[in-house]
Enzyme design. Sequence first.
Site, mmCIF file in Angstrom:
data_model
loop_
_atom_site.group_PDB
_atom_site.id
_atom_site.type_symbol
_atom_site.label_atom_id
_atom_site.label_comp_id
_atom_site.label_asym_id
_atom_site.label_seq_id
_atom_site.Cartn_x
_atom_site.Cartn_y
_atom_site.Cartn_z
ATOM 1 N N HIS A 207 -64.018 -15.060 26.953
ATOM 2 C CA HIS A 207 -63.574 -13.801 26.545
ATOM 3 C C HIS A 207 -63.170 -13.044 27.657
ATOM 4 O O HIS A 207 -63.306 -13.353 28.927
ATOM 5 C CB HIS A 207 -64.795 -12.958 25.672
ATOM 6 C CG HIS A 207 -65.786 -12.621 26.604
ATOM 7 N ND1 HIS A 207 -65.971 -11.844 27.756
ATOM 8 C CD2 HIS A 207 -67.280 -13.300 26.558
ATOM 9 C CE1 HIS A 207 -67.274 -11.681 28.231
ATOM 10 N NE2 HIS A 207 -67.894 -12.591 27.675
ATOM 11 N N SER A 281 -57.188 -12.628 28.505
ATOM 12 C CA SER A 281 -57.187 -11.654 29.848
ATOM 13 C C SER A 281 -57.876 -11.866 30.997
ATOM 14 O O SER A 281 -57.811 -12.957 31.597
ATOM 15 C CB SER A 281 -57.882 -10.273 28.973
ATOM 16 O OG SER A 281 -57.549 -9.100 29.659
ATOM 17 N N ASP A 429 -48.341 -5.275 23.959
ATOM 18 C CA ASP A 429 -49.620 -4.960 24.841
ATOM 19 C C ASP A 429 -49.085 -3.910 25.922
ATOM 20 O O ASP A 429 -48.267 -4.057 26.585
ATOM 21 C CB ASP A 429 -49.817 -6.477 25.450
ATOM 22 C CG ASP A 429 -51.100 -6.434 26.252
ATOM 23 O OD1 ASP A 429 -51.519 -5.298 26.551
ATOM 24 O OD2 ASP A 429 -51.748 -7.640 26.266
ATOM 25 N N HIS A 457 -52.770 -6.087 22.918
ATOM 26 C CA HIS A 457 -53.779 -7.110 23.580
ATOM 27 C C HIS A 457 -55.140 -7.567 22.880
ATOM 28 O O HIS A 457 -55.442 -8.658 23.125
ATOM 29 C CB HIS A 457 -54.414 -6.005 24.732
ATOM 30 C CG HIS A 457 -55.124 -6.722 25.925
ATOM 31 N ND1 HIS A 457 -54.375 -7.690 26.986
ATOM 32 C CD2 HIS A 457 -56.335 -6.988 26.160
ATOM 33 C CE1 HIS A 457 -55.284 -7.899 27.678
ATOM 34 N NE2 HIS A 457 -56.517 -7.704 27.384
#
Length: 505
Positions: A207, A281, A429, A457
Amino acid sequence: MPKPRPKQGFMQASLKNRAAMAGRLVNEVVSFVVFTVLDLLDAVLCLVYKLLDYAFEAEWKPCYCSSSAREMITSSGKILVSEKGGWSKIVCLCSSKIHLEDISDTLYSRPPLLSELSRSTMTELRRFGSTRSHAASVTTFTINSTIVEMLQGKIGGRKSNPTPRWSDCACKRCAGWCSPSASGDLYVHAQYPPDGAAAVEDVLFIHGFISSSAFWTETVFPNLSEVARSKYRFFAVDLLGFGRSPKPADSLYTLQEHVDMIERSVLKRHRVRSLHIVAHSLGSILALALAVKHPDAIKSLTLLAPPYFPVPKGVQGTQYVLRRVAPRRVWPMIALGASVACWYEHISRSVSLLMCKHHRFWEFLFRLLTCNRIRTFLMEGFFCHTHNAAWHTLHNIICGSAGKLEGYLDTVRERMRMCEVTVLHGCDDDLLPVSCSAAVKARVPRANLRLIKGKDHITIVIGRQQAFARELEQIWASANLKASFPRRTLMEAKRPKAEGGSGGD
């Protein structure tokens, strides 16, 4: 119908340009005022937290906003410092049990806005009116006193006290890692094939910043096909300092620490030999670091909105990335949030104290207002972390890896030719621009770049989880086909050719 006059069109374009310039000017002025006030507020909160820490913990806790630094003697062989391009930084700390890499100087070198403006003005004035003079250069090694105090405790062998600080949440979900029965590994959500079937391959999900494994387990995992569930083992981790994973107060949350914990909790514990990686990310940086460390084990890399900012030559990478991620502007709003999180240690700690320590209240209020219509897994990821973990991870991973990512991508391009590389980015984003993913594509030309229209995002996954799960399965199948192609070619080359023609008298 009369055509619009060229002069009228020119006037309209001129008015739009003037309005845009006026908007930028207003943003600059308001930003200057707001962030100057925040500079002062952060300085006041520094004193407040020192007093509160002493009152609750009977100990003065160090912070990074202090301008006083401690000069270290490098001949001791315990702290190694390198100086490149005029910038000095800690490279690693070596002892019998510890190896820490690249502690970003953005932790302790974040000048106030007014000071930075004055310094840049003076630099330009000197450049304009100065004559060139070559003075003798003096090499000094200066390390922030906060880092020194944290590292001295590690070198001295002082055991970490696995107890949450007074400003952190101590509930079972946030602090379960403190129990005596806890293993000390990361929390890993593992999904095996049903009915005890043997898995053919493994997939690791990582994540992003201020998130948790629920980002994957609540979205992608339920939408995977039965065929995929029967073939793969799926692992979704809570990174060190986030979710239900350990949150040690004395950790500096460096890239090396994060990678080591993933290796220990997933690769070694579950005996993973080869795998596909899906990362979002900040997790993309950790995925690249893992890939470089295990180049022959990675079958595919799927990177969602990777925070890669190519650093111009002659510019210090960490400071450049800090200013790109957090430009200290009030608009757009996401830039304001990122700027507060990156630049203000004590204001961000106040936000963490208000939101994370009392997350159960906010979750209850959220459920009450939405009548339980919306699941709260995103809130769990947002709330279940400590300020210490978020602060150090933000600076040491996103900013501190600025000088490493180019080398990582070069390794993927040159040494991992059989690895399937896919980069996805939402066109809307506002946190990380599409140019980040385009730069990855430029560095690794064979990478498949997919721009998702109308997604940002977060909604690059959430809201399109079914389509995203199908995309992932296609990526893994393509990677497996690519990996098996050389084997088939080699086998066909070794196979004896059949003699052609018919024999006859």
